[in-house]
Design a protein around this motif. Structure first.
Motif, PDB file in Angstrom:
ATOM      1  N   MET A  65       0.838  -1.183   0.000  1.00  0.00           N
ATOM      2  CA  MET A  65       0.000   0.000   0.000  1.00  0.00           C
ATOM      3  C   MET A  65       0.877   1.238   0.000  1.00  0.00           C
ATOM      4  O   MET A  65       1.858   1.305   0.726  1.00  0.00           O
ATOM      5  CB  MET A  65      -0.913   0.030   1.226  1.00  0.00           C
ATOM      6  N   GLU A 112      -5.982  -4.299  -8.105  1.00  0.00           N
ATOM      7  CA  GLU A 112      -5.379  -3.046  -7.646  1.00  0.00           C
ATOM      8  C   GLU A 112      -6.450  -1.963  -7.634  1.00  0.00           C
ATOM      9  O   GLU A 112      -7.309  -1.921  -8.526  1.00  0.00           O
ATOM     10  CB  GLU A 112      -4.234  -2.631  -8.565  1.00  0.00           C
ATOM     11  N   ASN A 169      -3.539   0.525  -3.488  1.00  0.00           N
ATOM     12  CA  ASN A 169      -3.353  -0.726  -2.774  1.00  0.00           C
ATOM     13  C   ASN A 169      -3.614  -1.916  -3.686  1.00  0.00           C
ATOM     14  O   ASN A 169      -4.300  -1.787  -4.696  1.00  0.00           O
ATOM     15  CB  ASN A 169      -4.318  -0.770  -1.579  1.00  0.00           C
ATOM     16  N   MET A 179      -4.977   6.403  -1.106  1.00  0.00           N
ATOM     17  CA  MET A 179      -4.245   5.140  -1.075  1.00  0.00           C
ATOM     18  C   MET A 179      -4.255   4.453  -2.433  1.00  0.00           C
ATOM     19  O   MET A 179      -5.259   4.495  -3.128  1.00  0.00           O
ATOM     20  CB  MET A 179      -4.903   4.181  -0.073  1.00  0.00           C
TER      21      MET A 179
END
Length: 88
Positions: A2, A78, A15, A13
């Motif tokens: 992350m 993702e 991640n 974010m």
């Protein structure tokens, strides 16, 4: 892996949700969340309603609502998420 930025007002974010993994059910109190799927697909349960979101699509969980995320596939997914604080 992350990558995140957080200035106390907005969390941003990027991640990876690995194959078979999940983010548990949680409620957004004082914030909301926008998740843009970059690669793969993620299945969300938001307030009891299930939806599968694919690459190029967006999932939104409003303030005060509950959701979870699960990668039910054999490939990593993702996503890019933005969590702005809505409380003043």
């Amino acid at each position: 892996i992350m990558h995140a930025a957080d200035d106390g007002k907005v969390k941003i974010m990027r991640n990876t949700l690995t194959a078979g993994s999940s983010i548990g059910m949680h409620t957004h109190e004082g914030n909301c969340e926008v998740m843009y799927i970059i690669k793969g697909e993620i299945t969300f349960v938001c307030d009891g309603t299930e939806e599968t979101v694919h690459a190029g699509e967006v999932h939104y969980c409003p303030c005060g609502h509950t959701h979870s995320a699960e990668n039910r596939t054999a490939e990593d997914a993702e996503f890019f998420a933005i969590v702005p604080e809505t409380k003043l």
